[in-house]
Motif scaffolding. Structure first.
Motif, PDB file in Angstrom:
ATOM      1  N   PRO A   1       0.830  -1.219   0.000  1.00  0.00           N
ATOM      2  CA  PRO A   1       0.000   0.000   0.000  1.00  0.00           C
ATOM      3  C   PRO A   1       0.861   1.265   0.000  1.00  0.00           C
ATOM      4  O   PRO A   1       0.474   2.270  -0.599  1.00  0.00           O
ATOM      5  CB  PRO A   1      -0.802  -0.113   1.305  1.00  0.00           C
ATOM      6  N   ASP A   2       2.021   1.204   0.646  1.00  0.00           N
ATOM      7  CA  ASP A   2       2.894   2.384   0.673  1.00  0.00           C
ATOM      8  C   ASP A   2       3.339   2.771  -0.727  1.00  0.00           C
ATOM      9  O   ASP A   2       3.346   3.948  -1.098  1.00  0.00           O
ATOM     10  CB  ASP A   2       4.149   2.106   1.526  1.00  0.00           C
ATOM     11  N   PHE A   3       3.697   1.740  -1.514  1.00  0.00           N
ATOM     12  CA  PHE A   3       4.150   2.030  -2.874  1.00  0.00           C
ATOM     13  C   PHE A   3       3.005   2.612  -3.714  1.00  0.00           C
ATOM     14  O   PHE A   3       3.189   3.569  -4.459  1.00  0.00           O
ATOM     15  CB  PHE A   3       4.721   0.762  -3.537  1.00  0.00           C
ATOM     16  N   VAL A   4       1.814   2.004  -3.550  1.00  0.00           N
ATOM     17  CA  VAL A   4       0.643   2.496  -4.290  1.00  0.00           C
ATOM     18  C   VAL A   4       0.407   3.977  -3.959  1.00  0.00           C
ATOM     19  O   VAL A   4       0.250   4.817  -4.854  1.00  0.00           O
ATOM     20  CB  VAL A   4      -0.609   1.652  -3.953  1.00  0.00           C
ATOM     21  N   ASN A   5       0.439   4.292  -2.665  1.00  0.00           N
ATOM     22  CA  ASN A   5       0.199   5.686  -2.261  1.00  0.00           C
ATOM     23  C   ASN A   5       1.292   6.621  -2.759  1.00  0.00           C
ATOM     24  O   ASN A   5       1.023   7.763  -3.143  1.00  0.00           O
ATOM     25  CB  ASN A   5       0.090   5.780  -0.730  1.00  0.00           C
ATOM     26  N   GLU A   6       2.504   6.094  -2.764  1.00  0.00           N
ATOM     27  CA  GLU A   6       3.625   6.919  -3.239  1.00  0.00           C
ATOM     28  C   GLU A   6       3.436   7.275  -4.720  1.00  0.00           C
ATOM     29  O   GLU A   6       3.646   8.423  -5.131  1.00  0.00           O
ATOM     30  CB  GLU A   6       4.918   6.124  -3.041  1.00  0.00           C
TER      31      GLU A   6
END
Lengths: 215, 409
Positions: free
Chosen positions: B201-206
C-alpha cells in the motif's frame, strides 16, 4: 459399467474448437442448429457451468442468452432458457427440442427476424474434451462418499453432464453405480437433484448431504 | 530472478499447477518450436518470453526462432496487418513478391526441430511450405482479428493457412471458416509480472502522490493509449456527468508513441477537454512504467475501459485481477471479461457509463462483490497458467484431429 468394479472418478479438460460459423438472425441460428455437430450443442448448453464460479449464478444456455440479448426476443429467450436439460439423455433429443422451440415461436408469428447489432453475432464453437482418470477410486458406497469432498468440479461435470449426454448413459454415473450396489434410494435421490440450477460447488454439497442422509 | 512454476501456486492455486504437471506428462519430451517475426517488443514476444520457461519446466522442449526480414518486408507485413483488420491498403504485386522472397530465404535458413511447430501471425505464415517435405505438425497461431479482412490480402495468405494442421484464434469472433481445425486460446495476463504483482500500500500511495492523485478520495481510471477507439473523451464526459453529485478524480494514463501523429492529436484534444479541472489527471507514461500502471489501478476505486472497438482488451483482466469493478464498452474481448452485473458493467454510451459509475461510487459493497467475482473470473480463465494448459491441450488435440472426446490414460 460393471457394478462390482470400483467406481473410478474421471475428470476432464476442455479445449474450445471454433467452427467459423456464425448467425446474425434467428433464421440463420436455427439453420445452423440443424447442421452443427453434437459437441457444439453440448458446448453452448453447458459451457457456463465450467466458465463461471460465482456465488449467485445466472445459468442459461448460450442460445437463450443470445436470442434474448442480441436479438432482443426476450420471450423466446425465456423459452430456450427453460429447456429442461435434465430430461434428455442424448444430444440428438436436446438438439431437436431447441429447434422445435424456435420453430414453434417462428410459426406463431408476431415477430420480425431482425439482424443482431454488428459485433454481437452468434459464433458456433465446439467442445473438445480430454477425459482421464483422477486416480481416485471407491470400492463401496462408504468409500464413495468419503472421497466425494475431494472430487473436483471438473470431475463432477464429466460424470453428470458429459457422460450422460455425450456418452449416452441413461442417468448420471454416480446413480448408475450406486444402483448397481443396491443403493437404489441414494441413486434415485441423486438422479432427482438438478445440477442445472446451481453452481457445481453447490451441487457437490447437495450430493454430500444426500450421502450423509444415508448414515 | 527467474520465475518458476511453483511461484504460481500461491496466486493461481496449487491444484492448477498440479493439473499442468499431470497434463504435461502426456506430451513430455516433445519438441515445441515457436516461430515469430520479432525477438522483443509487441505482445507475441512478451507472451513467448513468459510461456516458454514454464513449458520447459514442465518437460516440453519448447524453443523459439525468429524469421529474418529487411525493412521492405516488414513494411509489407505492416500493410498486411492493417488490411487484415479491414483497413484499406494498397497492396502491389511487388509487395507480394517481397513477401514470397523473404519467406523463401527463411525457408532455406530455418532449422526445423519441432515435432510441433507453432507459427505466430501473418509475417512468418509462409514457413508452412516446409511441411510438405518435412512433415511434423504445424499450427498457425493468429493473434489478430481476421474476421473481416481485406479480400486481396486474405486470398494471398489463405493458401498458406490451409496447409496448417490447425489454427488458433484468441476468440470466436476472430475466426474464419477454414478447412482446417481451429481452436480458441484466449490471451492471458501474468500475475507475477510487474504490471500485475502484489504491491505494498505504501508504494501504491507513493505513486498516487507522485501524480498528485489524492488516495483519500475516489479514483476512476482508464489505462489506454490516447486513441479515439478507446474513447477517452467519452470517459471525460461520463466523469463530468457523475462529478455533479459524486466526488471523484479521473486518471487517464497511457503510453505515447512518437511516431503516432494521430495519438498526439488525440492527447491534445483530451488535454483541452480536461483543461481547468484539477481532478482530471492526464498521464503520458514513459515505456517501462508497468509498476506505476499497476499502482494506479490498485489505487483506483473503479476502472473504465470504454472502448468503441477493441481486440481483446487485456487491460480489463489486469484490473479485474486487482479486484476492481470494470465499466467496459460492449465490444470485442471486453465482453468475455466483463460479465454484466457480475464482474462489472457493459455500456454502449457515455451516459450509460456515467450511470454505472455513479452506482458503483455509491455502493462499496457492490464494488467489493464485483471485484471479488472479477478476480475469480480471471483466475479461472485469463491467467498465464491457463495459457500453458491450452498449449498442451492443442498438442494433444493435434494427435486426435477427428475426435471430440479423447480418452487419456
Amino acid at each position: 459399467m460393471n457394478h462390482q468394479e470400483p467406481f473410478v472418478f474421471y475428470t476432464e479438460r476442455r479445449l474450445v474448437a471454433l467452427t467459423g460459423m456464425r448467425a446474425r438472425t434467428l433464421a440463420q441460428l436455427v439453420g445452423h442448429l440443424g447442421e452443427i455437430s453434437g459437441s457444439s450443442i453440448f458446448y453452448h448448453t453447458h459451457q457456463m457451468y465450467l466458465a463461471h464460479h460465482f456465488e449467485t449464478p445466472v445459468f442459461s444456455n448460450d442460445f437463450a442468452l443470445w436470442v434474448g440479448g442480441a436479438l432482443q426476443q426476450e420471450a423466446l429467450g425465456e423459452k430456450l432458457a427453460a429447456v429442461d436439460l435434465l430430461s434428455f439423455t442424448s444430444i440428438r433429443q436436446l438438439r431437436e427440442e431447441i429447434i422445435r422451440v424456435i420453430e414453434r415461436h417462428m410459426a406463431a408469428g408476431g415477430w420480425q427476424d431482425r439482424e443482431c447489432p454488428p459485433g454481437d453475432e452468434f459464433h458456433f464453437c465446439r467442445s473438445k474434451s480430454f477425459i482421464m482418470p483422477t486416480g481416485l477410486e471407491a470400492r463401496d458406497p462408504d468409500e464413495f462418499f468419503e472421497i466425494l469432498p475431494r472430487v473436483s468440479n471438473l470431475s463432477l461435470f464429466f460424470h453428470f453432464f458429459e457422460s450422460r449426454l455425450r456418452l449416452g448413459h441413461a442417468t448420471n454415473d454416480f446413480s448408475e453405480w450406486l444402483a448397481g450396489r443396491g443403493e437404489t434410494g441414494l441413486a434415485q435421490a441423486i438422479d432427482e437433484a438438478d445440477p442445472y440450477i446451481m453452481t457445481l460447488d453447490q451441487f457437490k454439497q447437495r450430493i454430500i448431504m444426500i450421502g450423509k442422509s444415508r448414515s | 530472478m527467474a520465475i518458476h512454476l511453483a511461484d504460481y501456486e500461491e496466486v493461481a492455486g496449487r491444484e492448477t499447477i498440479e493439473e499442468l504437471r499431470v497434463l504435461a506428462d502426456k506430451v513430455r519430451g516433445r519438441r515445441l518450436q515457436n516461430i515469430n517475426s520479432t525477438p522483443v517488443g509487441g505482445g507475441v514476444a512478451e507472451i513467448l518470453t513468459r510461456l516458454l520457461p514454464l513449458l520447459r519446466e514442465l518437460g516440453i522442449d519448447a524453443t523459439w526462432d525468429v524469421i529474418k526480414g529487411d525493412q521492405a518486408f516488414f513494411n509489407v507485413t505492416k500493410a498486411f496487418h492493417n488490411a487484415l483488420h479491414g483497413n484499406k491498403e494498397t497492396i502491389t504485386a511487388g509487395m507480394l513478391e517481397a513477401y514470397r522472397a523473404t519467406t523463401q530465404a527463411n525457408l532455406e535458413q530455418m532449422n526445423i526441430r519441432g515435432d510441433v511447430v507453432i507459427v505466430h501471425d501473418p509475417q512468418p505464415a509462409g514457413m508452412v511450405e516446409l511441411r510438405r517435405s518435412m512433415g511434423r505438425q504445424w499450427v498457425w497461431r493468429c493473434h489478430i482479428d481476421v474476421s473481416n479482412p481485406d479480400r486481396q490480402v486474405w486470398e494471398f495468405l489463405e493458401p498458406y493457412v490451409n496447409q496448417y494442421d490447425a489454427a488458433i484464434f484468441s476468440m470466436p469472433d476472430f475466426a474464419q471458416q477454414l478447412p482446417i481445425a481451429q481452436y480458441m486460446v484466449a490471451p492471458s495476463i501474468d500475475p507475477l509480472a510487474d504490471k500485475n504483482r502484489a504491491l505494498s500500500p505504501d508504494f501504491v500511495n507513493e505513486v498516487l502522490a507522485r501524480y498528485e492523485v489524492d488516495p483519500e478520495r475516489p479514483v476512476v481510471t482508464q489505462i489506454s493509449r490516447f486513441d479515439r477507439l478507446k474513447d477517452p473523451l467519452g470517459v471525460i464526459a461520463a466523469y463530468r456527468m457523475v462529478k455533479r453529485r459524486h466526488d471523484c478524480q479521473l486518471v487517464l494514463a497511457g503510453g505515447g508513441a512518437s511516431d503516432d501523429p494521430e495519438g498526439e492529436l488525440v492527447l491534445r484534444e483530451v488535454q483541452e477537454a480536461a483543461a481547468g479541472d484539477r481532478d482530471i489527471h492526464i498521464l503520458l507514461l514513459p515505456p517501462f512504467s508497468d509498476l506505476e500502471i499497476n499502482a494506479l489501478v490498485r489505487g483506483s476505486t473503479v476502472v473504465m475501459q470504454k472502448s468503441i472497438r477493441e481486440g481483446f482488451g487485456l487491460t480489463v483482466s489486469e484490473a479485474l485481477w486487482k479486484k476492481k469493478p470494470v465499466i467496459g464498452g460492449a465490444v470485442g474481448g471486453i465482453k468475455l471479461q466483463v460479465i454484466h452485473g457480475i464482474t462489472g458493467f457493459l455500456v454502449h454510451s457515455a451516459e450509460g457509463a456515467a450511470r454505472r459509475l455513479a452506482q458503483l461510487l455509491d455502493d462499496p459493497q457492490l464494488r467489493t462483490e464485483l471485484g471479488e467475482n472479477g478476480h475469480s473470473h480471471v483466475k479461472q480463465n485469463f491467467l498465464l497458467t491457463r495459457h500453458v494448459k491450452d498449449y498442451i491441450l492443442v498438442m494433444l488435440a493435434l494427435d486426435h484431429p477427428n475426435e471430440d472426446i479423447i480418452r487419456l490414460s
